[in-house]
Design a protein around this motif. Structure first.
Motif, mmCIF file in Angstrom:
data_model
loop_
_atom_site.group_PDB
_atom_site.id
_atom_site.type_symbol
_atom_site.label_atom_id
_atom_site.label_comp_id
_atom_site.label_asym_id
_atom_site.label_seq_id
_atom_site.Cartn_x
_atom_site.Cartn_y
_atom_site.Cartn_z
ATOM 1 N N ARG A 1 34.892 48.011 43.440
ATOM 2 C CA ARG A 1 35.196 47.256 42.233
ATOM 3 C C ARG A 1 35.863 48.176 41.216
ATOM 4 O O ARG A 1 35.496 49.343 41.076
ATOM 5 N N ARG A 2 36.829 47.639 40.481
ATOM 6 C CA ARG A 2 37.510 48.423 39.463
ATOM 7 C C ARG A 2 37.346 47.744 38.111
ATOM 8 O O ARG A 2 37.881 46.672 37.874
ATOM 9 N N HIS B 1 45.264 30.586 46.909
ATOM 10 C CA HIS B 1 44.870 31.911 46.419
ATOM 11 C C HIS B 1 45.524 33.000 47.251
ATOM 12 O O HIS B 1 45.688 32.874 48.454
ATOM 13 N N ASP B 2 45.921 34.081 46.598
ATOM 14 C CA ASP B 2 46.153 35.342 47.297
ATOM 15 C C ASP B 2 46.071 36.494 46.320
ATOM 16 O O ASP B 2 46.904 36.648 45.433
ATOM 17 N N CYS B 3 45.027 37.283 46.492
ATOM 18 C CA CYS B 3 44.962 38.584 45.833
ATOM 19 C C CYS B 3 44.448 39.563 46.876
ATOM 20 O O CYS B 3 43.664 40.449 46.587
ATOM 21 N N THR B 4 44.891 39.341 48.123
ATOM 22 C CA THR B 4 44.275 40.031 49.250
ATOM 23 C C THR B 4 45.300 40.751 50.129
ATOM 24 O O THR B 4 45.336 41.967 50.182
ATOM 25 N N GLY B 5 46.169 39.990 50.815
ATOM 26 C CA GLY B 5 47.094 40.609 51.752
ATOM 27 C C GLY B 5 48.363 39.804 51.936
ATOM 28 O O GLY B 5 48.429 38.624 51.578
ATOM 29 N N ALA C 1 45.875 48.700 44.094
ATOM 30 C CA ALA C 1 44.895 48.721 45.190
ATOM 31 C C ALA C 1 43.750 47.779 44.915
ATOM 32 O O ALA C 1 42.677 47.917 45.497
ATOM 33 N N TYR C 2 43.950 46.815 44.044
ATOM 34 C CA TYR C 2 42.868 45.915 43.657
ATOM 35 C C TYR C 2 42.272 45.218 44.888
ATOM 36 O O TYR C 2 43.002 44.651 45.698
ATOM 37 N N ASN C 3 40.950 45.315 45.023
ATOM 38 C CA ASN C 3 40.208 44.602 46.068
ATOM 39 C C ASN C 3 40.264 45.250 47.444
ATOM 40 O O ASN C 3 39.369 45.039 48.241
ATOM 41 N N PRO D 1 40.223 49.112 53.779
ATOM 42 C CA PRO D 1 39.112 48.727 54.652
ATOM 43 C C PRO D 1 38.683 47.272 54.542
ATOM 44 O O PRO D 1 37.903 46.807 55.375
ATOM 45 N N SER D 2 39.169 46.550 53.536
ATOM 46 C CA SER D 2 38.790 45.144 53.413
ATOM 47 C C SER D 2 39.644 44.223 54.276
ATOM 48 O O SER D 2 39.291 43.066 54.478
#
Length: 398
Positions: free
Chosen positions: A134-135, A320-324, A127-129, A16-17
């Protein structure tokens, strides 16, 4: 003319992010973009606020479109919904520009500054982020697979470092202090908690010595006193940088003060939107390393100016990339082009799993180095199988 005819967005209930954008043009091309956080709000902004103005525009007017979207009457200095919406459009426009020229974006920007880009592994999980939650890892958490690196760095950071070295990675990023911020709002860290947060860094150095670089991420969770205490304690472990140490990363005075009082290099910030905050931070000698996220800062149009600022101030750049997966491909294009770029962030857990379900191509990594793309534009597309998912939420504006 290459007129924008359609904006099409895609969202997934289980991610969903994230939101993906395709821009269709009158010359038959499709440009791809992506952004992260507040996906429903970005979707609304794209279709209800921006599409009525954007449809019918010449997609070649990238700079003019960027200026219009990023300099409204009420200006934006952070990466809010409007900036993220402008970012996803800009990435897609540059994808179109590369396709029209038949070259990768790093060539469209002016050419590569290097043959390949070093990567570091952000030690996140699968599945981070992306699920909006939050994990935090406790003693009872078990790994969900061989690359659940967030569990690994909290439980056995030394073995994790060995695993990364075996795969050719020469740098890693961890955030063991995050779990200690909530109890005081980040304004106090006790000596016992400080010692527990330092343990993974100690284990890494004991296991592999100086064979791997280690970055510490603080996720803008800490106030000045606690951030300084952490940074000074990390000096003994030769960390490569401490990232986003303060809760307000556009506070150049506080960051400059922190930087003067510690030997640890300060990195920032993926959270900032637009050129101006980076100008202020660099002019006030508040950063050692410039980090940007093209899906949050305004896309390539702003990103290349931020990269030029980093060059002017002789500061290294780290996308940065910890998203997609699309943001990762965009960051790689910038890292190939920007003269002072030193790293591209990757997450091996997502590279090995769900990123592959979304896009056709991902960076090729050999011995810790991301290889240049050769396909035109971003070098990747949304997979047909992804577009056929029955749970996919699709919206169009024409």
């Amino acid at each position: 003319m290459s007129t924008i005819r359609c904006l099409r967005t895609y969202r997934l209930p289980d991610r969903p992010s994230l939101i993906w954008l395709e821009l269709e043009t009158s010359d038959g091309l499709v440009g791809l973009g992506e952004t992260f956080r507040g996906a429903v709000s970005v979707e609304t902004c794209l279709h209800d606020e921006l599409a009525p103005w954007l449809v019918g525009r010449d997609s070649r007017h990238i700079e003019g479109i960027s200026r219009h979207l990023l300099t409204p009457y009420v200006g934006y200095n952070g990466s809010g919904v409007e900036v993220r919406s402008a970012s996803v459009i800009d990435i897609a426009l540059w994808d179109l520009a590369g396709q029209r020229q038949g070259v990768p974006i790093h060539e469209a920007l002016g050419g590569a500054a290097r043959d390949s880009v070093p990567v570091y592994n952000t030690c996140a999980g699968y599945a981070y982020n992306t699920n909006g939650r939050r994990r935090d890892i406790g003693d009872e958490d078990k790994p969900q697979g061989p690359y659940d690196d967030q569990v690994a760095f909290m439980h056995d950071a030394g073995e994790l470092a060995r695993s990364l070295l075996d795969e050719g990675y020469k740098a890693m990023k961890i955030w063991p202090f995050d779990i200690y911020a909530p109890k005081s709002g980040g304004h106090l860290i006790s000596l016992p908690d400080l010692e527990k947060g330092l343990a993974p860094f100690r284990k890494i150095r004991e296991a592999v010595g100086n064979r791997i670089e280690v970055m510490c991420e603080l996720h803008s969770l800490f106030g000045g006193h606690s951030a300084l205490r952490i940074c000074q304690a990390l000096e003994d472990y030769d960390v490569f940088w401490v990232e986003d140490p303060l809760c307000k990363m556009d506070d150049h005075a506080a960051l400059a003060d922190l930087r003067r009082r510690t030997r640890v290099p300060v990195c920032g910030s993926e959270t900032l939107g637009g050129l101006r905050p980076f100008r202020d931070l660099l002019a006030n000698d508040a950063l050692d390393v410039v980090m940007l996220d093209l899906a949050w800062c305004g896309g390539f149009s702003e990103g290349r100016k931020i990269a030029a600022l980093a060059q002017a101030y002789n500061r290294p750049l780290a996308p940065h990339d910890c998203t997609g997966p699309v943001t990762l491909m965009a960051g790689l294009q910038m890292a190939l082009h920007a003269p002072t770029a030193i790293y591209q962030e990757v997450v091996r857990a997502t590279l090995a799993t769900w990123y592959r379900d979304i896009v056709t191509d991902l960076p090729v990594i050999r011995e810790g180095m991301a290889q240049p793309t050769v396909a035109a534009g971003l070098g990747t597309r949304l997979k047909d199988s992804f577009k056929q998912r029955p749970d996919l939420i699709v919206r169009e504006s024409r």
